[in-house]
Design a protein around this motif. Sequence first.
Motif, short mmCIF file in Angstrom:
data_model
loop_
_atom_site.label_atom_id
_atom_site.label_comp_id
_atom_site.label_asym_id
_atom_site.label_seq_id
_atom_site.Cartn_x
_atom_site.Cartn_y
_atom_site.Cartn_z
N LYS A 290 -2.34 83.85 28.45
CA LYS A 290 -1.53 83.01 27.58
C LYS A 290 -0.08 83.07 28.06
CE LYS A 290 -4.52 83.53 23.55
NZ LYS A 290 -4.63 84.10 22.18
N ASP B 12 -2.65 78.04 28.03
CA ASP B 12 -3.76 78.92 28.39
C ASP B 12 -4.05 78.75 29.87
OD1 ASP B 12 -6.40 80.01 28.85
OD2 ASP B 12 -6.66 80.04 26.68
N GLU C 82 -8.02 78.33 30.59
CA GLU C 82 -8.57 77.02 30.21
C GLU C 82 -7.76 75.86 30.78
OE1 GLU C 82 -11.40 76.73 28.65
OE2 GLU C 82 -11.63 78.91 28.36
N GLN D 209 -5.00 74.52 29.64
CA GLN D 209 -4.63 73.54 28.63
C GLN D 209 -3.57 74.11 27.69
OE1 GLN D 209 -8.23 72.67 26.48
NE2 GLN D 209 -8.19 74.58 25.32
N ILE E 293 -2.05 75.21 24.30
CA ILE E 293 -2.56 75.68 23.02
C ILE E 293 -1.70 75.15 21.88
CG2 ILE E 293 -3.03 77.74 21.62
CD1 ILE E 293 -3.46 79.29 24.18
N ALA E 294 -0.39 75.17 22.07
CA ALA E 294 0.50 74.71 21.00
C ALA E 294 1.83 74.24 21.60
CB ALA E 294 0.76 75.83 20.00
N SER F 226 -0.29 86.87 16.85
CA SER F 226 -0.25 85.50 17.37
C SER F 226 1.07 84.86 16.94
CB SER F 226 -1.45 84.70 16.82
OG SER F 226 -1.48 83.42 17.39
N VAL G 114 1.54 80.84 16.37
CA VAL G 114 0.82 80.07 17.39
C VAL G 114 -0.39 79.39 16.77
CG1 VAL G 114 -0.43 80.21 19.57
CG2 VAL G 114 1.63 81.59 19.23
N THR G 115 -1.11 80.13 15.90
CA THR G 115 -2.32 79.56 15.30
C THR G 115 -1.96 78.42 14.35
OG1 THR G 115 -2.20 81.32 13.64
CG2 THR G 115 -3.68 81.67 15.51
#
Length: 491
Positions: A223, A237, A240, A242, A244-245, A264, A280-281
């Motif tokens: 991350k 990420d 991945e 991509q 995340i936020a 997070s 982040v979430t």
Amino acid sequence: MSLVCAISNEVPEHPCVSPVSNQVFERRLIEKFIAENGVDPMNGQPLSEEQLIDIKVSHPIRPKAASATSIPAILKSLQDEWDAVMLHSFTLRQQLQTTRQELSHALYQHDAACRVIARLTKEVTAAREALATLKPQAGLVAPQAMPASQPATGGAGGEPMEVSEQVGMTPEIIQKRGKTVPEELVRAEDLSKYRQVASHAGLHSASVPGILCMDLCPSDTNKVLTGGADKNVVVFDKKEEQIIATLKGHTKKVTSVIYHPSQSVVFSASPDSTIRVWSVTGGNCVQVVRAHEASVTGLSLHATGDYLLSSSEDQYWAFSDIQTGRVLTKVTDEAAGVALTCAQFHPDGLIFGTGTADSQIKIWDLKERTNVANFPGHSGPVTSIAFSENGYYLATGAQDSSVKLWDLRKLKNFKTIALDNNYEVKSLVFDQSGTYLAVGGSDIRVYICKQWSEVLNFSDHSGLVTGVAFGDNAQFLSSAGMDRSLKFYSL
């Protein structure tokens, strides 16, 4: 009608009656007479103390003597009573004054005892902190101070707590913090073979190009956190590939970012004079820390993960609580009167360093909030500072095309790495073991500590490199630059 003693002819205090003569007597007088004669004084018949019968009366009132019935006698009696009351009042006042003095003395003693206790508590806390600092350096487990209200038992049975159960710097943490070199650490000869393996240019806006800062999540280095000239904070990420936020809220460019090691949560700072705490979430700002009145130039997270250090062009550094957003302390060096350009905590969390616009590096004691050491030597504004994870070395970069290494044990500069002319140092970082030092600026350079020899050099960015970071055990190297790209290097 009042009772009268047949012997004394006065009102008895403890009246009793004789069943032999049916006369009333004062008990103490009749008992004395019986003890001497053994008969009733009125008729001479035998009488014993057991035969006497007590008479219960309500508080008998003695009649006044005949001498007390005249007006002068009454006045004399009143005068005597008044004198007695005055003497009693005087005695009470004396006793009150004595009691007040004793109370005042007791309060002074209590206040002095409280001061002594506070001083001893402060000394014990300082000793515990010093012990907690020294034990990890010696490779020992430093137990956390237990609250006085909590018994030091392992469970309901009351067994003593084992050393392994005490909270402190475990060997795993010590290994991560650079106390020992992990076996999985990439060797220098392998590190020199690193090549660019990925590049991502779409994280931030192309209209206002430039990534100004970056950080990796310590618990998951896949991350990546970046701050851009487009006022946004982006969490990416690596695995991945991509986003995340994307966190929006700053009104000016983002110049400093930090990823929380266990939550997070991420932090960002900006010339808009604010520090923001982001979830982040949730993808939202959960706290805005307004610690400064000018551009925030540096940001560092305390070893506990609960407090933030920040520096600013307003010449102050601030220490803030990330949960409440409250500024706990704010300090400036009034004698210097110069803007701060960067800030970084020492790994032990007890001291920290700040860089200034007049080329000074200042070391501060957090607890005492005092400047304890100064490192002069640069000839331009300090742009970046970094402590090695073993806590021995400090690396500093400035606008004089050089990186200086300082020994914190001897408080002196022991190595200066001269870079190319007009080389701009923007970022300095040690890996988690303290084996390698990465320099980001006009290009990317990696040095091996102790020898301070260059093992790696990348010039893949088309603009200034503003951030560099190592993955776990230096398994990869990441960088961000003004060309809006985030790059990764590995075997």
